[in-house]
Design a protein around this motif. Structure first.
Motif, mmCIF file in Angstrom:
data_model
loop_
_atom_site.group_PDB
_atom_site.id
_atom_site.type_symbol
_atom_site.label_atom_id
_atom_site.label_comp_id
_atom_site.label_asym_id
_atom_site.label_seq_id
_atom_site.Cartn_x
_atom_site.Cartn_y
_atom_site.Cartn_z
ATOM 1 N N ASP A 1 4.428 81.793 32.979
ATOM 2 C CA ASP A 1 5.030 83.096 32.715
ATOM 3 C C ASP A 1 6.277 83.011 31.843
ATOM 4 O OD1 ASP A 1 6.359 81.808 34.741
ATOM 5 O OD2 ASP A 1 6.573 83.566 36.018
ATOM 6 N N GLU A 2 7.057 81.928 31.958
ATOM 7 C CA GLU A 2 8.251 81.817 31.119
ATOM 8 C C GLU A 2 7.864 81.644 29.653
ATOM 9 O OE1 GLU A 2 10.966 78.875 32.455
ATOM 10 O OE2 GLU A 2 11.238 79.764 34.450
ATOM 11 N N GLN A 3 6.873 80.801 29.418
ATOM 12 C CA GLN A 3 6.393 80.612 28.049
ATOM 13 C C GLN A 3 5.806 81.917 27.519
ATOM 14 O OE1 GLN A 3 3.442 77.526 27.657
ATOM 15 N NE2 GLN A 3 2.855 78.189 25.612
ATOM 16 N N ALA A 4 5.075 82.631 28.364
ATOM 17 C CA ALA A 4 4.487 83.910 27.967
ATOM 18 C C ALA A 4 5.579 84.914 27.602
ATOM 19 C CB ALA A 4 3.617 84.456 29.088
ATOM 20 N N ALA A 5 6.649 84.936 28.409
ATOM 21 C CA ALA A 5 7.754 85.855 28.136
ATOM 22 C C ALA A 5 8.448 85.509 26.823
ATOM 23 C CB ALA A 5 8.754 85.826 29.293
ATOM 24 N N ASP A 6 8.592 84.207 26.539
ATOM 25 C CA ASP A 6 9.205 83.781 25.277
ATOM 26 C C ASP A 6 8.358 84.211 24.076
ATOM 27 O OD1 ASP A 6 11.329 82.637 26.581
ATOM 28 O OD2 ASP A 6 10.542 80.597 26.528
ATOM 29 N N GLN A 7 7.054 84.073 24.219
ATOM 30 C CA GLN A 7 6.158 84.492 23.131
ATOM 31 C C GLN A 7 6.285 85.988 22.871
ATOM 32 O OE1 GLN A 7 2.306 83.208 24.500
ATOM 33 N NE2 GLN A 7 2.503 81.161 23.627
ATOM 34 N N ILE A 8 6.376 86.768 23.926
ATOM 35 C CA ILE A 8 6.495 88.224 23.786
ATOM 36 C C ILE A 8 7.853 88.596 23.193
ATOM 37 C CG2 ILE A 8 6.657 90.387 25.090
ATOM 38 C CD1 ILE A 8 4.547 89.160 27.007
ATOM 39 N N ALA A 9 8.899 87.890 23.621
ATOM 40 C CA ALA A 9 10.243 88.182 23.096
ATOM 41 C C ALA A 9 10.319 87.931 21.589
ATOM 42 C CB ALA A 9 11.278 87.335 23.825
ATOM 43 N N ALA A 10 9.534 86.954 21.117
ATOM 44 C CA ALA A 10 9.553 86.622 19.683
ATOM 45 C C ALA A 10 8.605 87.495 18.869
ATOM 46 C CB ALA A 10 9.167 85.150 19.495
ATOM 47 N N LEU A 11 7.921 88.413 19.553
ATOM 48 C CA LEU A 11 6.900 89.213 18.888
ATOM 49 C C LEU A 11 7.481 90.225 17.907
ATOM 50 C CD1 LEU A 11 4.009 90.452 18.605
ATOM 51 C CD2 LEU A 11 4.559 91.846 20.621
ATOM 52 N N VAL A 12 8.490 90.982 18.349
ATOM 53 C CA VAL A 12 8.926 92.161 17.616
ATOM 54 C C VAL A 12 9.855 91.803 16.457
ATOM 55 C CG1 VAL A 12 10.115 94.382 17.780
ATOM 56 C CG2 VAL A 12 8.674 93.589 19.663
ATOM 57 N N GLY B 1 0.758 84.771 25.768
ATOM 58 C CA GLY B 1 1.529 85.779 26.474
ATOM 59 C C GLY B 1 1.343 87.158 25.877
ATOM 60 N N VAL B 2 1.259 87.230 24.546
ATOM 61 C CA VAL B 2 1.050 88.516 23.869
ATOM 62 C C VAL B 2 -0.323 89.080 24.223
ATOM 63 C CG1 VAL B 2 0.828 89.640 21.620
ATOM 64 C CG2 VAL B 2 2.642 87.953 22.006
ATOM 65 N N ASP B 3 -1.342 88.209 24.281
ATOM 66 C CA ASP B 3 -2.680 88.652 24.676
ATOM 67 C C ASP B 3 -2.687 89.157 26.119
ATOM 68 O OD1 ASP B 3 -3.558 87.708 22.179
ATOM 69 O OD2 ASP B 3 -3.943 85.713 23.007
ATOM 70 N N MET B 4 -1.947 88.471 26.995
ATOM 71 C CA MET B 4 -1.853 88.904 28.393
ATOM 72 C C MET B 4 -1.223 90.292 28.469
ATOM 73 S SD MET B 4 -2.849 86.349 30.538
ATOM 74 C CE MET B 4 -1.861 85.915 31.944
#
Length: 616
Positions: free
Chosen positions: A114-125, A218-221
């Protein structure tokens, strides 16, 4: 001092398009609108004067999960500390993203990084902003601001990726690493017929909502499990293809008092509900697009080939047999047509019209008209004047599913039998709302529409490419204001046709409607279209008058499928259509002859879906 502030939020196309399921696509579109809405609300709360978008009721329209769609660009007149306003807007966006992310992660039953997933999402925008003092010339300042934004986007910020690993890449976008540990997947070499393999597959589906071949970042999730209030389902491509068949079955049920489809349908559904390994399968195959007599079951259950995606062994054969038993019990020989439509539309001359507005208030009037067009509220009351309808209402009226409507941009899935009428209704509504706004050449905005007719099992990314190609073809038509249709049949060459929305007796849309009508009543043979098409390829250097003569010869000797010669009245009108489309002075006449032949072929395809939906 007053400033114009322009904010651009991304990524847009790549993020939205990286989807394997329609639900992922729809949620990605909604997510970007929600993030832009949070930023717009922050600017409004800082006493900013929103220009685009222009909410008429900001407190309601900019609330989370409202029906108001906000595009990825925000333009506002602001006072005070510009950087603080922009930074606060970005913080509001990030806060909303984190709320949606947390809600999505709560839906996942299995463990993941989940931490890696959150990092991926944070870098999305991507959040870019520029501002200029307003001065006295609004139009000039706004034009300079657009140039400045283009320069800002070309000045990229690079930072170290903190979430990179050696895990397999996402099977959706191929960029980010999967956040689901490989230990939860079947080990290499395990037979897919073994009981243990079936248990692993079932657990992946239960805990992560994925098939055995999927790897999610993470973005896919976020896309797969994010929640849009109480409405978090979206119909599949198979459901869109099945709608004409649903309509047929309902009409068949009404017309045959001694035969009811309710009992056979309930037996078919109970087969899934009473099978312990298939209960979860049918729970996933639900849609908000409920059908009379069928409830909220997704139309994928009307296609035996759809079971191949997730079922194996006895489950697969049992499901296929159960579906055939349903059709047999009804005595229905009809089967669903496995094609649906994607509609992609975009406004013409919007840039030049906006550039011609010299004061903020005029630009806000355009924004207000666009918001009225793109409104996500649905009203399908037949008593409501069609001139008051929004995109969402028009799409719903035509049994479609709206993915996104923001400003002058529309993306929707539609059943094949209503796609043409829906496109016409959208184009007319858009032109009506924007008719009072002109550019320097006195031109008002129009809507160019692309429709892709695609097999329901075609990969979604490929289907979207076909829709974009159709929209690009329409936008590239002389004068724009056009409709393009791209038919992509499995096992055949793609056919794309294009023409203007401008009305005349033999205009493109009127021609198609007439051809469809004749096909429905079996009054024109399909064979002559293929002969014309072949002729246009073999003898492409012929002058137009020779093509006219050959077309007359082919039409006069052809018979319809029921063995009847084409009536003289219809033959005359077909030739008049060809003469109108291919005047004798036209060079390279073969191109337009080919277009007409493809029109006849595509019209027959749509006519078959309309006949099915009408109960014929």
């Amino acid at each position: 001092m007053s400033h114009l502030l322009l904010i651009a939020i991304g990524p847009v196309q790549d993020f939205i398009a990286s989807a394997r399921r329609t639900r992922d696509l729809w949620f990605g579109s909604w997510l970007l609108s929600e993030l832009a809405k949070a930023a717009a609300k922050s600017i409004y709360q800082a006493k900013g004067n929103l220009i685009f978008p222009y909410p008429t009721n900001p407190a309601q329209d900019l609330a989370p999960e409202s029906a108001f769609n906000v595009p990825n660009k925000i333009l506002a007149k602001v006072e005070g500390d510009i950087k603080k306003i922009a930074d606060t807007a970005k913080q509001a966006l990030e806060q909303r993203l984190n709320q949606i992310r947390d809600g999505a992660f709560d839906q996942v039953k299995g463990t993941f990084y989940d931490e890696q997933a959150a990092d991926q999402i944070a870098a999305l925008v991507e959040f870019n902003w520029v501002a200029l003092p307003l001065g006295t010339d609004y139009a000039k300042t706004r034009e300079q601001l657009e140039h400045l934004m283009a320069a800002r986007k070309n000045t990229r910020n690079f930072s170290e990726v903190t979430w990179g690993t050696n895990a397999p890449k996402s099977s959706i976008d191929g960029e980010r690493e999967s956040v689901i540990d490989e230990k939860y997947y079947p080990p290499a070499g395990m037979a897919n017929t073994s009981p243990e393999y079936a248990k692993i597959v079932a657990r992946l589906y239960r805990d992560y909502g994925i098939n055995v071949g999927e790897r999610l970042s993470g973005v896919d999730m976020l896309k797969r499990h994010g929640q849009k209030g109480i409405d978090s389902r979206f119909p599949s491509t198979s459901h869109m293809a099945a709608i004409p068949m649903f309509n047929f079955l309902n009409k068949y049920d009404e017309a045959n008092a001694n035969i009811s489809l309710i009992d056979p349908w309930n037996r078919y559904i109970n087969f899934f509900n009473t099978n312990s390994t298939l209960i979860k399968y049918i729970d996933n195959e639900r849609t908000p697009k409920s059908q009379k007599n069928f409830g909220n079951i997704d139309g994928s259950l009307l296609f035996a080939e759809r079971f191949n995606d997730t079922l194996e062994g006895n489950d697969l054969s049992d499901a296929q047999n159960a579906l055939e038993a349903f059709y047999t019990a009804l005595g229905v020989k009809k089967r669903p047509i496995p094609y649906y439509a994607i509609l992609h539309a975009d406004g013409d001359a919007m840039g030049s019209v906006i550039n011609n507005q010299e004061v903020i208030e005029k630009h806000q009037e355009i924004s207000k008209a666009l918001a009225k067009f793109a409104d996500n509220k649905r009203d399908i009351n037949p008593l409501n004047d069609s001139e008051e309808r929004s995109v969402a209402t028009i799409v719903a009226k035509h049994q479609g599913a709206l993915v996104y409507s923001g400003g002058d941009d529309v993306l929707a899935f539609l059943p094949l039998h209503t796609a043409l009428e829906c496109a016409d209704a959208l184009a007319k509504r858009f032109q009506t709302l924007l008719s009072n706004f002109k550019d320097k050449t006195d031109r008002s905005p129009t809507l160019s529409v692309g429709i892709a007719i695609v097999h329901h099992l075609e990969p979604l990314s490929d289907a979207l490419d076909l829709a974009r190609a159709a929209e690009k073809k329409a936008k590239g038509f002389v004068g724009k204001n056009a409709l393009a249709i791209n038919l992509s049949k499995r096992g055949g060459a793609d056919r794309i046709i294009v023409g203007s929305w401008i009305e005349s007796k033999y205009s493109f849309y009127n021609r198609l409607k007439k051809l469809i009508e004749w096909h429905q009543t079996d009054q024109i043979p399909l064979g002559f279209a293929f002969e014309l098409h072949d002729l246009s390829i073999r003898l492409k250097d012929l002058p137009a008058n020779i093509f006219h003569a050959e077309a007359k010869r082919i039409i006069e000797r052809k018979h319809t499928s029921n063995g009847i010669k084409v009536s003289s009245a219809i033959a005359t009108e077909l030739l008049a259509m060809i003469n109108d489309l291919v005047p004798e002075t036209l060079t390279q006449a073969h191109i337009m002859i080919q277009q007409f032949a493809d029109e006849v072929i595509i019209a027959e395809f749509i006519a078959d879906a309309q006949k099915l939906a009408n109960g014929n």
